[in-house]
Design an enzyme around this catalytic site. Structure first.
Site, PDB file in Angstrom:
ATOM      1  N   ASP A 191       2.417  23.742   8.891  1.00 17.45           N
ATOM      2  CA  ASP A 191       1.179  23.185   8.339  1.00 17.45           C
ATOM      3  C   ASP A 191       1.492  21.731   7.985  1.00 17.45           C
ATOM      4  OD1 ASP A 191      -1.367  22.877   7.189  1.00 17.45           O
ATOM      5  OD2 ASP A 191      -0.634  23.496   5.221  1.00 17.45           O
ATOM      6  N   GLU A 193      -0.822  23.505  13.082  1.00 19.08           N
ATOM      7  CA  GLU A 193      -2.265  23.312  12.880  1.00 19.08           C
ATOM      8  C   GLU A 193      -2.703  21.990  13.502  1.00 19.08           C
ATOM      9  OE1 GLU A 193      -5.491  23.077   9.231  1.00 19.08           O
ATOM     10  OE2 GLU A 193      -3.554  24.036   8.876  1.00 19.08           O
ATOM     11  N   ASP A 224       0.569  25.707   0.986  1.00 19.50           N
ATOM     12  CA  ASP A 224       1.072  25.097   2.221  1.00 19.50           C
ATOM     13  C   ASP A 224       1.946  26.078   3.003  1.00 19.50           C
ATOM     14  OD1 ASP A 224      -0.009  22.351   1.973  1.00 19.50           O
ATOM     15  OD2 ASP A 224       1.257  22.286   0.186  1.00 19.50           O
TER      16      ASP A 224
END
EC number: 3.1.21.10
Length: 180
Positions: free
Chosen positions: A7, A66, A138
């Site tokens: 992420d 992502e 996160d």
């Protein structure tokens, strides 16, 4: 198969490592790479070095990250894109294939709803991996990215690959909600 989920973020980059065997998901590690308050090049170097270290330490077979969304502030979007690029370079330099998923795909695959909250993501990741405590947001997002990739990005609405994993935990979907 071992999957490393990332992420990306300029200040905090989350990571999550899972092992996948059939429909079995097993937690390996998760956490964050924090960058110092320094110039951009130093921060990007920290992300690259941190991701490269994760690849060496955990020896994943595949990676997923992502995708960047376009923010209202173009400068923020550019900075996030650079952080993402540093992470991808760390993955690719380790010889890993890298899959990409949007936040919408990720949330839909894990929670069953594309506009799920961070808390909902954390709860589902905790349940799917049978964790004793909730990971930070996160790290939970990074674990979610790895889980999403493990099941081919399938969504819960189609019950792609997650139905067996949910059933093993005594969970199922009912009208779009997780029930036990």
């Amino acid at each position: 198969m071992r999957i490393l989920g990332i992420d990306p973020g300029l200040r905090v980059t989350g990571f999550g490592v899972i092992d996948v065997s059939g429909h079995q998901l097993a937690y390996v590690a998760s956490g964050v790479i924090r960058t110092p308050t320094a110039d951009l090049a130093t921060r990007l170097g920290t992300i690259f070095a941190g991701v490269s270290t994760l690849v060496r330490e955990h020896a994943p077979d595949q990676a997923a990250i992502e995708k960047v969304f376009v923010n209202v502030n173009p400068q923020s979007t550019l900075l996030l894109g650079q952080a993402r690029g540093a992470a991808i370079c760390g993955l690719v330099s380790g010889g890993l294939p890298v899959a990409e998923y949007t936040a919408l795909q990720l949330k839909q695959a894990i929670v069953g709803y594309g506009r799920a909250t961070k808390a909902q993501m954390q709860e589902m990741v905790t349940r799917l991996l049978s964790l004793s405590g909730q990971p930070g947001s996160d790290a939970a997002d990074a674990l979610g990215i790895a889980i999403c990739h493990a099941h081919g990005g399938n969504t819960l609405s189609t019950l792609g690959g997650l139905a067996p994993a949910l059933a093993q935990k005594g969970l199922r979907l009912r009208r779009g909600r997780l029930v036990g």
